[in-house]
Design an enzyme around this catalytic site. Sequence first.
Site, PDB file in Angstrom:
ATOM      1  N   GLY A  37      -6.539   0.879  -1.684  1.00  0.00           N
ATOM      2  CA  GLY A  37      -5.238   0.421  -1.219  1.00  0.00           C
ATOM      3  C   GLY A  37      -4.321   0.141  -2.368  1.00  0.00           C
ATOM      4  O   GLY A  37      -4.540   0.596  -3.484  1.00  0.00           O
ATOM      5  N   ASP A 188     -19.387  -0.467 -10.456  1.00  0.00           N
ATOM      6  CA  ASP A 188     -18.255   0.103 -11.197  1.00  0.00           C
ATOM      7  C   ASP A 188     -17.762  -0.869 -12.266  1.00  0.00           C
ATOM      8  O   ASP A 188     -16.557  -1.075 -12.423  1.00  0.00           O
ATOM      9  CB  ASP A 188     -17.127   0.483 -10.232  1.00  0.00           C
ATOM     10  CG  ASP A 188     -16.137   1.465 -10.845  1.00  0.00           C
ATOM     11  OD1 ASP A 188     -16.444   2.046 -11.911  1.00  0.00           O
ATOM     12  OD2 ASP A 188     -15.050   1.646 -10.269  1.00  0.00           O
ATOM     13  N   ARG A 192     -11.618  -1.565 -17.117  1.00  0.00           N
ATOM     14  CA  ARG A 192     -10.472  -1.425 -16.192  1.00  0.00           C
ATOM     15  C   ARG A 192     -10.638  -2.283 -14.945  1.00  0.00           C
ATOM     16  O   ARG A 192      -9.669  -2.555 -14.237  1.00  0.00           O
ATOM     17  CB  ARG A 192     -10.268   0.050 -15.796  1.00  0.00           C
ATOM     18  CG  ARG A 192     -11.428   0.614 -15.026  1.00  0.00           C
ATOM     19  CD  ARG A 192     -11.314   2.056 -14.614  1.00  0.00           C
ATOM     20  NE  ARG A 192     -12.590   2.484 -14.071  1.00  0.00           N
ATOM     21  CZ  ARG A 192     -13.600   2.951 -14.806  1.00  0.00           C
ATOM     22  NH1 ARG A 192     -13.443   3.130 -16.093  1.00  0.00           N
ATOM     23  NH2 ARG A 192     -14.762   3.245 -14.250  1.00  0.00           N
ATOM     24  N   ASN A 193     -11.872  -2.695 -14.639  1.00  0.00           N
ATOM     25  CA  ASN A 193     -12.140  -3.539 -13.472  1.00  0.00           C
ATOM     26  C   ASN A 193     -12.400  -4.992 -13.832  1.00  0.00           C
ATOM     27  O   ASN A 193     -12.932  -5.759 -13.028  1.00  0.00           O
ATOM     28  CB  ASN A 193     -13.316  -2.978 -12.669  1.00  0.00           C
ATOM     29  CG  ASN A 193     -12.929  -1.723 -11.910  1.00  0.00           C
ATOM     30  OD1 ASN A 193     -11.766  -1.567 -11.532  1.00  0.00           O
ATOM     31  ND2 ASN A 193     -13.873  -0.827 -11.713  1.00  0.00           N
ATOM     32  N   ASP A 206     -12.606  -5.854  -8.173  1.00  0.00           N
ATOM     33  CA  ASP A 206     -12.927  -4.629  -7.447  1.00  0.00           C
ATOM     34  C   ASP A 206     -14.296  -4.676  -6.774  1.00  0.00           C
ATOM     35  O   ASP A 206     -15.288  -4.190  -7.296  1.00  0.00           O
ATOM     36  CB  ASP A 206     -12.806  -3.394  -8.366  1.00  0.00           C
ATOM     37  CG  ASP A 206     -12.645  -2.108  -7.555  1.00  0.00           C
ATOM     38  OD1 ASP A 206     -12.827  -2.159  -6.315  1.00  0.00           O
ATOM     39  OD2 ASP A 206     -12.351  -1.059  -8.136  1.00  0.00           O
TER      40      ASP A 206
END
Length: 326
Positions: A37, A188, A192-193, A206
């Site tokens: 989303g 993951d 970046r997370n 995330d």
Amino acid sequence: TTTQKGGQEYDLPTDLNWEFSREKLQLGAYLGEGAFGEVKLGTADGIIEKGIVSTVAVKTLKKQHSDAELVDLISEMETMKALGKHVNIINLLGCCTTGGELLVIMEFAENGNLRDYLRNNRHHFLYETPNKGPGNSPPLAPQTIGFDPVIGTTEEDDVVSFKDLMSFAYQVARGMEYLVQKKYVHRDLAARNVLVSTHKIVKIADFGMTRFANDYYRKKSDGRVPVKWMAPETLFYRMYTTHSDVWSYGILLWEIVTLGGTPYPSMPDVSKLLEFLKEGRRMGQPPNCPTELYLIMRDCWIEKPEGRPTFSDLVEDIGRILSIAS
Ligand code: ADE
């Protein structure tokens, strides 16, 4: 309780513990794209404390979304409810499930993701490592075992020191140790997370990967494929465990010490990487990376999943480096 979807309506069970009044929420700028989303900036009146307006991050579905994406956002929301609160994860604050589109309200981390933060702060980095380069590392102080460093720092928000890097690594290990305790496999874990909040506090984000456990070539929203963070057993057998999260944590350590570098820099193609790993080869020691830290990364990249350290081991090991860093 209904939420709109292209003229159709879906019933969602209302969870009174988490439901937040839509009128008290205002949506603002677009922050980025999550797995399924969009994430927008928002303000929420009274979501943390009565009478206080808090800045929040709000996850919504895109206008044209599939049923699967709706299910995924609901599952992310339910996962976050089940995880409970920890300072080093992005916590759920509330949700709007009734009278309009589904909105999932989360803590806002004002300094964005750790990868971009490190890249943007390369010019502010102080090169003060406890030992410079490979081969000449002083032995670690044995008396520091069990030392519990203070996480985050209020001092000097516009410089990043080696100690800050180790603090980021330590905080992520603490967050992951908590997730292990909750029996959650992240799948993951990557810079970046991880999001950077105020006072250099970092938070794992995330939690929407649950449904995609087998979809291992799925592209990230920015077009990259996360194969460079994946353990061999994930790449070859699609096995995701806390041990494969530890492998990813080793890659994350590499990202931290290279200030947001891209792993396996000279390896643009996936088949080459698979071959490289199959041969038992690993990334080398990055510049400015103390040998103690490199050895921890290498332990995270041990072939046999059970041979890797646990996140509790990593909390202790990184904590030791942090406690002697200047
Ligand atoms: N909290 C949750 N997602 C976020 C994002 N993308 N940016 C900042 N804070 C967030």
